[in-house]
Motif scaffolding. Sequence first.
Motif, PDB file in Angstrom:
ATOM      1  N   GLY A 254       0.703  -1.760  -0.221  1.00  0.00           N
ATOM      2  CA  GLY A 254       0.065  -0.090  -0.335  1.00  0.00           C
ATOM      3  C   GLY A 254       0.784   1.653   0.063  1.00  0.00           C
ATOM      4  O   GLY A 254       0.776   2.554   0.893  1.00  0.00           O
ATOM      5  N   LEU A 255       2.153   1.375  -0.040  1.00  0.00           N
ATOM      6  CA  LEU A 255       3.109   2.341  -0.615  1.00  0.00           C
ATOM      7  C   LEU A 255       2.331   2.990  -2.134  1.00  0.00           C
ATOM      8  O   LEU A 255       2.472   2.912  -3.516  1.00  0.00           O
ATOM      9  CB  LEU A 255       4.611   2.092  -0.628  1.00  0.00           C
ATOM     10  N   SER A 256       3.131   4.431  -1.756  1.00  0.00           N
ATOM     11  CA  SER A 256       2.914   5.175  -3.089  1.00  0.00           C
ATOM     12  C   SER A 256       3.967   5.964  -3.337  1.00  0.00           C
ATOM     13  O   SER A 256       4.846   5.734  -2.547  1.00  0.00           O
ATOM     14  CB  SER A 256       1.574   6.566  -2.938  1.00  0.00           C
ATOM     15  N   PRO A 257       4.895   7.014  -4.360  1.00  0.00           N
ATOM     16  CA  PRO A 257       5.853   7.404  -4.392  1.00  0.00           C
ATOM     17  C   PRO A 257       5.992   8.143  -3.071  1.00  0.00           C
ATOM     18  O   PRO A 257       7.053   8.861  -3.067  1.00  0.00           O
ATOM     19  CB  PRO A 257       5.643   8.508  -5.913  1.00  0.00           C
ATOM     20  N   ASP A 258       5.313   8.907  -2.834  1.00  0.00           N
ATOM     21  CA  ASP A 258       5.357  10.309  -1.836  1.00  0.00           C
ATOM     22  C   ASP A 258       5.501   9.073  -0.423  1.00  0.00           C
ATOM     23  O   ASP A 258       6.430   9.599   0.293  1.00  0.00           O
ATOM     24  CB  ASP A 258       3.631  10.895  -1.793  1.00  0.00           C
ATOM     25  N   ALA A 259       4.645   8.251  -0.261  1.00  0.00           N
ATOM     26  CA  ALA A 259       4.797   7.574   1.193  1.00  0.00           C
ATOM     27  C   ALA A 259       6.583   6.832   0.968  1.00  0.00           C
ATOM     28  O   ALA A 259       7.229   6.844   2.282  1.00  0.00           O
ATOM     29  CB  ALA A 259       3.794   5.943   1.190  1.00  0.00           C
ATOM     30  N   VAL A 260       7.474   6.685  -0.145  1.00  0.00           N
ATOM     31  CA  VAL A 260       8.737   5.950  -0.298  1.00  0.00           C
ATOM     32  C   VAL A 260       9.238   7.511  -0.408  1.00  0.00           C
ATOM     33  O   VAL A 260      10.684   7.030   0.786  1.00  0.00           O
ATOM     34  CB  VAL A 260       8.540   5.286  -1.575  1.00  0.00           C
ATOM     35  N   TYR A 261       9.035   7.975  -0.736  1.00  0.00           N
ATOM     36  CA  TYR A 261       9.842   9.511  -0.431  1.00  0.00           C
ATOM     37  C   TYR A 261       9.605   9.566   1.146  1.00  0.00           C
ATOM     38  O   TYR A 261      10.967  10.012   1.398  1.00  0.00           O
ATOM     39  CB  TYR A 261       8.756  10.733  -1.004  1.00  0.00           C
ATOM     40  N   VAL A 262       9.255   9.574   2.232  1.00  0.00           N
ATOM     41  CA  VAL A 262       8.792  10.150   3.360  1.00  0.00           C
ATOM     42  C   VAL A 262       9.850   8.725   3.862  1.00  0.00           C
ATOM     43  O   VAL A 262      10.634   9.238   4.950  1.00  0.00           O
ATOM     44  CB  VAL A 262       7.526   9.981   3.808  1.00  0.00           C
ATOM     45  N   LEU A 263      10.330   7.462   4.064  1.00  0.00           N
ATOM     46  CA  LEU A 263      10.632   6.501   4.213  1.00  0.00           C
ATOM     47  C   LEU A 263      12.066   6.879   3.726  1.00  0.00           C
ATOM     48  O   LEU A 263      12.902   6.473   4.619  1.00  0.00           O
ATOM     49  CB  LEU A 263      10.352   5.371   3.206  1.00  0.00           C
ATOM     50  N   CYS A 264      12.736   7.742   2.842  1.00  0.00           N
ATOM     51  CA  CYS A 264      13.613   8.104   2.561  1.00  0.00           C
ATOM     52  C   CYS A 264      14.616   8.746   3.098  1.00  0.00           C
ATOM     53  O   CYS A 264      14.971   8.953   3.824  1.00  0.00           O
ATOM     54  CB  CYS A 264      13.550   8.063   1.431  1.00  0.00           C
ATOM     55  N   TYR A 265      13.368   9.558   3.545  1.00  0.00           N
ATOM     56  CA  TYR A 265      13.901  10.719   4.038  1.00  0.00           C
ATOM     57  C   TYR A 265      14.173  10.033   5.646  1.00  0.00           C
ATOM     58  O   TYR A 265      15.314  10.112   6.646  1.00  0.00           O
ATOM     59  CB  TYR A 265      13.208  12.135   4.634  1.00  0.00           C
ATOM     60  N   SER A 266      13.505   9.345   6.797  1.00  0.00           N
ATOM     61  CA  SER A 266      13.142   9.135   7.405  1.00  0.00           C
ATOM     62  C   SER A 266      14.600   7.614   7.625  1.00  0.00           C
ATOM     63  O   SER A 266      15.266   7.746   8.996  1.00  0.00           O
ATOM     64  CB  SER A 266      12.197   8.317   8.098  1.00  0.00           C
ATOM     65  N   LEU A 267      15.434   7.318   6.634  1.00  0.00           N
ATOM     66  CA  LEU A 267      15.800   6.603   6.721  1.00  0.00           C
ATOM     67  C   LEU A 267      17.476   7.083   6.500  1.00  0.00           C
ATOM     68  O   LEU A 267      18.256   6.905   7.500  1.00  0.00           O
ATOM     69  CB  LEU A 267      16.131   5.632   5.468  1.00  0.00           C
ATOM     70  N   ILE A 268      16.906   8.517   6.162  1.00  0.00           N
ATOM     71  CA  ILE A 268      18.467   9.332   6.439  1.00  0.00           C
ATOM     72  C   ILE A 268      18.928   9.455   7.323  1.00  0.00           C
ATOM     73  O   ILE A 268      20.189   9.764   7.799  1.00  0.00           O
ATOM     74  CB  ILE A 268      18.314  10.370   5.327  1.00  0.00           C
ATOM     75  N   LEU A 269      17.199  10.306   7.816  1.00  0.00           N
ATOM     76  CA  LEU A 269      18.539  10.704   9.634  1.00  0.00           C
ATOM     77  C   LEU A 269      18.142   9.829  10.267  1.00  0.00           C
ATOM     78  O   LEU A 269      19.515  10.022  11.037  1.00  0.00           O
ATOM     79  CB  LEU A 269      16.183  11.633   9.806  1.00  0.00           C
TER      80      LEU A 269
END
Length: 319
Positions: A254-269
């Motif tokens: 149930g992921l969208s490009p916007d959700a993946v974007y949020v996850l990527c930022y979370s992973l970087i932080l």
Amino acid sequence: MGQGLWRIARNQQLQQQGYSGQGYLTREQGRRIPANNVSNTSHRKQAQGGIDIYHLLKTRKSKEQEGFINLEMLPPELSFTILSYLNATDLCLASCVWQDLANDELLWQGLCKSTWGHCSIYNKNPPLGFSFRKLYMQLDEGSLTFNANPDEGVNYFMSKGILDDSPKEIAKFIFCTRTLNWKKLRIYLDERRDVLDDLVTLHNFRNQFLPNALREFFRHIHAPEERGEYLETLITKFSHRFCACNPDLMRELGLSPDAVYVLCYSLILLSIDLTSPHVKNKMSKREFIRNTRRAAQNISEDFVGHLYDNIYLIGHVAA
């Protein structure tokens, strides 16, 4: 990979020429060794690739040679294999002694393609007087120019006919080359977004775990040292590419490009938090799950937990 390709081509070329060298035995000849040579059997069993090593050593001893065997005494396929492990500088030095061997075009072709995996000139009919040794020197000169001034470097490649004036060709060249300075490359891609778009599409993230895919992405396209518009652009392009490569997984989670974007930022932080020596109180797994699910509520707790474990065990996604 480039060296492997030229070795196959060299073996095929030698077979077509029907080479039958003197001073060594083939496999078929080796099978017909008389039985009374039992004392030499252990030595002859070491023969590999159709070459009787014992016979070569015996020939060397009979001529009272010292040091390494002269490459001209060996079968050509073995000599070329030995020379293929040399870099360009050592190969030039070897040409002072074994000019015919070290100047072989397939050797220099292997060096070119193992260092610069893609060039437009590879897919064209070579011009009159073309030489892979000369091409190697031009590619090396162009790479040094790029590392000083990216625009001048690209223009140099185009002026020599090495690259076509196309964003897709430039992107393929960058993707398959590891000699370019990543800081200069980052500046160039920030200015040439058309090349960046084509470079992103060259990545295949199918069936890759999100943090591992992000690491691969940042190995080719280095992340900036500070947050800003360029980093946001990179993550946005990565998110869309990752979703395009994994449509079934995106529907399942149930992921969208916007959700993946949020996850990527979370992973970087999270990567910065866990790997930085300046952060004393490291983020816990529970805190990461709670903070991430606030921003993307449809993501399962187990999936977010696996993301945390990956960063904790493997390390930074943009190192």
